[in-house]
Motif scaffolding. Structure first.
Motif, PDB file in Angstrom:
ATOM      1  N   GLY A 135       0.814  -1.216   0.000  1.00 54.39           N
ATOM      2  CA  GLY A 135       0.000   0.000   0.000  1.00 54.39           C
ATOM      3  C   GLY A 135       0.845   1.262   0.000  1.00 54.39           C
ATOM      4  O   GLY A 135       0.337   2.353  -0.246  1.00 54.39           O
ATOM      5  N   GLY A 136       2.138   1.099   0.249  1.00 53.11           N
ATOM      6  CA  GLY A 136       3.015   2.268   0.308  1.00 53.11           C
ATOM      7  C   GLY A 136       3.089   3.024  -1.005  1.00 53.11           C
ATOM      8  O   GLY A 136       3.181   4.254  -1.032  1.00 53.11           O
ATOM      9  N   CYS A 137       3.038   2.275  -2.106  1.00 57.60           N
ATOM     10  CA  CYS A 137       3.122   2.934  -3.409  1.00 57.60           C
ATOM     11  C   CYS A 137       1.900   3.831  -3.637  1.00 57.60           C
ATOM     12  O   CYS A 137       2.032   4.922  -4.190  1.00 57.60           O
ATOM     13  N   ASP A 138       0.717   3.349  -3.232  1.00 61.14           N
ATOM     14  CA  ASP A 138      -0.490   4.168  -3.381  1.00 61.14           C
ATOM     15  C   ASP A 138      -0.380   5.437  -2.542  1.00 61.14           C
ATOM     16  O   ASP A 138      -0.773   6.519  -2.971  1.00 61.14           O
ATOM     17  N   ILE A 139       0.150   5.260  -1.331  1.00 58.19           N
ATOM     18  CA  ILE A 139       0.301   6.417  -0.444  1.00 58.19           C
ATOM     19  C   ILE A 139       1.287   7.412  -1.067  1.00 58.19           C
ATOM     20  O   ILE A 139       1.099   8.621  -1.011  1.00 58.19           O
ATOM     21  N   ALA A 140       2.352   6.871  -1.687  1.00 58.15           N
ATOM     22  CA  ALA A 140       3.341   7.749  -2.312  1.00 58.15           C
ATOM     23  C   ALA A 140       2.696   8.571  -3.430  1.00 58.15           C
ATOM     24  O   ALA A 140       3.080   9.717  -3.664  1.00 58.15           O
ATOM     25  N   ILE A 141       1.710   7.975  -4.116  1.00 56.61           N
ATOM     26  CA  ILE A 141       1.022   8.739  -5.172  1.00 56.61           C
ATOM     27  C   ILE A 141       0.215   9.870  -4.524  1.00 56.61           C
ATOM     28  O   ILE A 141       0.246  11.017  -4.979  1.00 56.61           O
ATOM     29  N   LEU A 142      -0.480   9.546  -3.437  1.00 57.38           N
ATOM     30  CA  LEU A 142      -1.246  10.595  -2.752  1.00 57.38           C
ATOM     31  C   LEU A 142      -0.321  11.684  -2.214  1.00 57.38           C
ATOM     32  O   LEU A 142      -0.716  12.837  -2.075  1.00 57.38           O
TER      33      LEU A 142
ATOM     34  N   ILE B  97       1.967  13.227  -3.586  1.00 54.44           N
ATOM     35  CA  ILE B  97       2.431  14.262  -4.512  1.00 54.44           C
ATOM     36  C   ILE B  97       1.683  15.572  -4.254  1.00 54.44           C
ATOM     37  O   ILE B  97       1.820  16.546  -4.986  1.00 54.44           O
ATOM     38  N   GLU B  98       0.896  15.565  -3.178  1.00 55.96           N
ATOM     39  CA  GLU B  98       0.235  16.765  -2.652  1.00 55.96           C
ATOM     40  C   GLU B  98      -0.681  17.406  -3.692  1.00 55.96           C
ATOM     41  O   GLU B  98      -1.460  16.718  -4.328  1.00 55.96           O
ATOM     42  N   THR B  99      -0.558  18.710  -3.873  1.00 56.42           N
ATOM     43  CA  THR B  99      -1.545  19.398  -4.719  1.00 56.42           C
ATOM     44  C   THR B  99      -1.534  18.906  -6.164  1.00 56.42           C
ATOM     45  O   THR B  99      -2.515  19.052  -6.874  1.00 56.42           O
ATOM     46  N   LYS B 100      -0.423  18.282  -6.577  1.00 56.21           N
ATOM     47  CA  LYS B 100      -0.363  17.772  -7.961  1.00 56.21           C
ATOM     48  C   LYS B 100      -1.401  16.689  -8.203  1.00 56.21           C
ATOM     49  O   LYS B 100      -1.795  16.416  -9.330  1.00 56.21           O
ATOM     50  N   ILE B 101      -1.853  16.068  -7.106  1.00 54.98           N
ATOM     51  CA  ILE B 101      -2.872  15.031  -7.232  1.00 54.98           C
ATOM     52  C   ILE B 101      -4.151  15.646  -7.825  1.00 54.98           C
ATOM     53  O   ILE B 101      -4.917  14.961  -8.501  1.00 54.98           O
TER      54      ILE B 101
ATOM     55  N   PRO C 140       8.504   4.686  -4.981  1.00 57.33           N
ATOM     56  CA  PRO C 140       9.136   5.771  -5.731  1.00 57.33           C
ATOM     57  C   PRO C 140       8.996   7.084  -4.945  1.00 57.33           C
ATOM     58  O   PRO C 140       7.983   7.294  -4.295  1.00 57.33           O
ATOM     59  N   GLN C 141      10.021   7.901  -4.989  1.00 63.85           N
ATOM     60  CA  GLN C 141       9.961   9.172  -4.248  1.00 63.85           C
ATOM     61  C   GLN C 141       8.888  10.080  -4.851  1.00 63.85           C
ATOM     62  O   GLN C 141       8.756  10.167  -6.071  1.00 63.85           O
ATOM     63  N   SER C 142       8.152  10.747  -3.973  1.00 61.33           N
ATOM     64  CA  SER C 142       7.003  11.524  -4.447  1.00 61.33           C
ATOM     65  C   SER C 142       7.380  12.634  -5.433  1.00 61.33           C
ATOM     66  O   SER C 142       6.631  12.908  -6.373  1.00 61.33           O
ATOM     67  N   ASP C 143       8.538  13.263  -5.227  1.00 61.48           N
ATOM     68  CA  ASP C 143       8.915  14.320  -6.177  1.00 61.48           C
ATOM     69  C   ASP C 143       9.131  13.726  -7.572  1.00 61.48           C
ATOM     70  O   ASP C 143       8.811  14.349  -8.589  1.00 61.48           O
ATOM     71  N   LYS C 144       9.637  12.463  -7.607  1.00 59.42           N
ATOM     72  CA  LYS C 144       9.851  11.805  -8.905  1.00 59.42           C
ATOM     73  C   LYS C 144       8.518  11.431  -9.535  1.00 59.42           C
ATOM     74  O   LYS C 144       8.338  11.527 -10.753  1.00 59.42           O
ATOM     75  N   ILE C 145       7.564  10.996  -8.681  1.00 60.49           N
ATOM     76  CA  ILE C 145       6.244  10.638  -9.211  1.00 60.49           C
ATOM     77  C   ILE C 145       5.612  11.882  -9.825  1.00 60.49           C
ATOM     78  O   ILE C 145       5.068  11.832 -10.937  1.00 60.49           O
ATOM     79  N   ALA C 146       5.704  12.987  -9.104  1.00 65.87           N
ATOM     80  CA  ALA C 146       5.122  14.237  -9.606  1.00 65.87           C
ATOM     81  C   ALA C 146       5.741  14.601 -10.956  1.00 65.87           C
ATOM     82  O   ALA C 146       5.041  14.988 -11.896  1.00 65.87           O
ATOM     83  N   GLU C 147       7.055  14.417 -11.053  1.00 72.31           N
ATOM     84  CA  GLU C 147       7.766  14.703 -12.310  1.00 72.31           C
ATOM     85  C   GLU C 147       7.233  13.833 -13.451  1.00 72.31           C
ATOM     86  O   GLU C 147       6.935  14.331 -14.546  1.00 72.31           O
ATOM     87  N   VAL C 148       7.124  12.526 -13.171  1.00 71.99           N
ATOM     88  CA  VAL C 148       6.688  11.590 -14.209  1.00 71.99           C
ATOM     89  C   VAL C 148       5.254  11.897 -14.626  1.00 71.99           C
ATOM     90  O   VAL C 148       4.939  11.972 -15.817  1.00 71.99           O
ATOM     91  N   VAL C 149       4.380  12.106 -13.625  1.00 72.56           N
ATOM     92  CA  VAL C 149       2.974  12.373 -13.931  1.00 72.56           C
ATOM     93  C   VAL C 149       2.861  13.672 -14.737  1.00 72.56           C
ATOM     94  O   VAL C 149       2.134  13.742 -15.729  1.00 72.56           O
TER      95      VAL C 149
END
Ligand code: SF4
Ligand code: SF4
Ligand code: SF4
Lengths: 158, 343
Positions: free
Chosen positions: B35-42, B44-48, B188-197
């Motif tokens: 479940g950690g990966c899902d939390i990491a997506i959440l 990404i803060e306002t980018k969500i 994955p680190q949230s800043d990287k997820i935000a970048e990819v998204v």
């Protein structure tokens, strides 16, 4: 059919390969189970080579280098000396008998020693039996039919 | 790469029958996951909000109630992007992986479980039978005198109850279906997820070419050591120590202080987060480019700092590494050369 071990021997260019060559030119007899691969130095033997050999069907791996102090590149065989025991621990942790891996020092003049080492190691591997890595690749047998299809197909136990 | 071979998202992915424009669909799925990966997506803060704004959700079990049958009912390739986290260890995981592959244009292995097998993959050190015996019979907190074990099918008065079949071997997503991209990390680190998204949204909006298939997104090309700020003096060591035994020097490479750090065998991308906090890298970003086996790479890296020319002494030094397999393959055993322990 009786088991004939497949053994990969990784030989350093300057000593051990020449040693193996000497055993050959001197017509010394040793079991035909080893396939030699020449590398420039035993320090070049990446632990991945050993895992790859096992994965691809070798039953044992023999690494040979120059005697300590004799390395053409001064320190290469010491690197090998430090890697092999740690790699053996890793093999042990993976449920593989560490005796499937052996490190020996064979100099260019030691044809007889190469003959001995190969004979002895072949017998050692013969005693250990074949190495068959389980499921290193995707095994379709495990891809049972999708859940909902299985339910329809299987008789339901009472 | 030739331009003609580049895949582009064409605008009609976003145009439904009838001509009205709809949003691209996004699926986020967890298989054998913590479940950690899902939390990491959440995380990404306002980018969500951008994500929610730009995409229609097709499936996200962690955050909303969707039914598999709704996903089955979708036409093939109607989900634009699937972020798939978790490893494959049951028939259900596998079935949904296949389903999402059929339905998705782009399938990303998201996180270390999906790309390398990760922590669930350490189950490959044993067998399904041993795990079951321990969990249902032997664990000290279990009271099961009748020895009841899970059944995949069970008849009850109301009908048949089924649960998925657990596999003997845990596999990363990449080994069971065709995967387009990999986003490594645990998570994955949230800043990287935000970048990819952000990049994905940009590609979709502006019809830009996709990166070549197989690209590792949100990570670097080098090793964790490359991002690590600690100084490396190429000092040799005569003993390995456990992290709790010392307060490490904050500026010096941890390996040079005798602490096993997996930085040399780990892909860069996280910004060496753990290491800068004084904790050794455990290798969650997986193997770097050109390395085929994380454990083998760690053997080389550690062996090269040992200061000794005496075989007995070398043996004693390495004996202080208590669990080489669990340490070097903590995140990658199912993706290692041998895939599992021989048991
Ligand atoms: S990669 Fe890590 S955070 Fe993501 S599901 Fe697996 S264990 Fe959890
Ligand atoms: S081994 Fe660890 S501490 Fe040393 S440089 Fe690499 S990441 Fe940094
Ligand atoms: S330092 Fe290592 S373990 Fe920590 S987040 Fe980065 S890659 Fe993962």
């Amino acid at each position: 059919m009786s088991f004939e071990p497949k053994i990969l021997s990784i030989l350093c260019n300057w000593c051990s390969y020449t040693g193996a060559d000497l055993a050959g030119t001197a017509r010394m007899k040793y079991p035909p189970n080893v396939i030699g691969v020449r590398v420039m130095c035993s320090g070049r033997v990446d632990p991945g080579f050993v895992l790859d050999a096992l994965r691809l069907g070798a039953d044992g791996v023999l690494v040979c280098g120059c005697h300590p102090g004799d390395c053409h590149y001064v320190e290469g065989n010491y690197k090998c000396m430090r890697r092999i025991p740690l790699l053996k621990n890793l093999l042990q942790g993976l449920g593989i008998d560490p005796n499937r891996l052996r490190l020996e020092w064979v100099s260019a003049s030691e044809g007889g020693r190469f003959q001995e080492v190969v004979t002895e190691f072949t017998e050692q591997i013969r005693a250990l039996g074949p190495f068959k890595p389980q499921e290193w690749s995707f095994n379709p047998v495990e891809t049972v039919a999708p859940h909902h299809e299985r339910i329809a197909a299987k008789a339901v136990p009472a | 790469m030739k331009g003609s071979r580049q895949r582009r998202f064409r605008h009609d992915y976003c145009i439904q029958a009838g001509g009205h424009v709809s949003k691209p669909k996004l699926a986020i799925y967890w298989a054998a996951s913590c479940g950690g990966c899902d939390i990491a997506i959440l995380d990404i803060e306002t980018k969500i909000l951008d994500v929610a704004d730009f995409f229609d959700l097709a499936l996200w079990p962690c955050a909303a109630d969707f039914k598999y049958k709704d996903v089955r009912a979708l036409p093939d390739k109607s989900i634009t992007l699937t972020l798939f986290n978790g490893a494959i260890r049951s028939s259900e995981n596998f079935e949904i992986a296949q389903l999402l592959r059929e339905k998705s244009v782009v399938l990303c292995a998201f996180g270390s479980c999906a790309s390398d097998g990760c922590i669930p993959g350490l189950a490959n050190l044993t067998t399904r039978q041993d795990i079951w015996d321990y969990v249902y019979l032997k664990s000290p907190s279990v009271d099961n005198p009748q020895g009841i074990m899970p059944q995949t099918l069970c008849q009850v008065p109301e009908g048949v109850i089924t649960i998925p079949e657990m596999w003997n071997t845990v596999r990363p997503l990449t080994q069971v279906v065709d995967v387009d991209y990999i986003i490594p990390g645990c998570p994955p680190q949230s800043d990287k997820i935000a970048e990819v998204v952000g990049a994905v949204i940009d590609i979709l909006k502006n019809g830009k070419p996709l990166p070549p298939k197989g690209t590792v997104l949100g990570a670097g090309e080098k090793t964790c050591c490359d991002e690590c700020q600690r100084s490396k003096d190429v000092k040799k060591i005569t003993k390995f120590i456990r992290p709790f035994e010392i307060v490490p020097d904050p500026n010096l490479c941890l390996i040079e202080q005798g602490i096993v750090c997996c930085g040399p065998a780990t892909r860069s991308g996280c910004g060496a987060k753990c290491v800068s906090a004084g904790v050794p890298c455990r290798g969650c970003y997986g193997k770097p480019v050109n390395v085929r086996d994380q454990g083998a790479k760690m053997v080389s890296a550690l062996a090269s700092v040992i200061e000794s020319k005496d075989p007995k002494e070398i043996e004693n030094i390495i004996a202080a590494i208590p669990d080489p397999v669990g340490t070097f393959y903590r995140f990658s055993l199912p993706e290692s050369m041998l895939r599992r322990a021989q048991v």
